[in-house]
Design a protein around this motif. Sequence first.
Motif, short mmCIF file in Angstrom:
data_model
loop_
_atom_site.label_atom_id
_atom_site.label_comp_id
_atom_site.label_asym_id
_atom_site.label_seq_id
_atom_site.Cartn_x
_atom_site.Cartn_y
_atom_site.Cartn_z
N THR A 42 0.82 -1.21 0.00
CA THR A 42 0.00 0.00 0.00
C THR A 42 0.86 1.25 0.00
OG1 THR A 42 -1.74 -1.18 1.19
CG2 THR A 42 -1.82 1.22 1.24
N LYS A 43 1.90 1.25 0.80
CA LYS A 43 2.77 2.43 0.91
C LYS A 43 3.60 2.65 -0.37
CE LYS A 43 6.30 4.44 3.88
NZ LYS A 43 7.15 4.24 5.06
N ASN A 46 0.74 2.80 -3.59
CA ASN A 46 -0.45 3.62 -3.39
C ASN A 46 -1.70 2.93 -3.96
OD1 ASN A 46 -1.92 5.77 -2.45
ND2 ASN A 46 -1.49 7.06 -4.22
N ASP A 89 -7.87 -0.78 -8.74
CA ASP A 89 -6.45 -0.44 -8.65
C ASP A 89 -5.61 -1.33 -9.56
OD1 ASP A 89 -7.07 1.44 -6.78
OD2 ASP A 89 -6.61 0.17 -5.06
#
Length: 100
Positions: A42-43, A46, A89
């Motif tokens: 996630t980091k 994104n 995503d």
Amino acid sequence: MRSIIIRPFITEKNTILQEELNKYTFEVDVKANKIEIAKAITKKFNVRVTNVRTVVMKGKQKAQMTKKGRFSGYRADRKKAFVTLHKEDKIDLIGSGTAE
């Protein structure tokens, strides 16, 4: 601090998983758990992670003949993580550089 994500696996089978099921495969640190893997993905990219599945691949035994005789040992253990993303995503692992 250790690096959790080592590298992505880019193979024909994994490319099909990316296109059809929105699943991405990464080689990760053997000591990392699913929560740490999800946070790192996630980091870094994104994106929203919905599911993480992991598998530990034990190192193979390898043998080598030398002048002093046979030498045997094991390859290092590896851990693979299958990360499912939210349906909206995407991750661009190869990069969309346009060549002219």
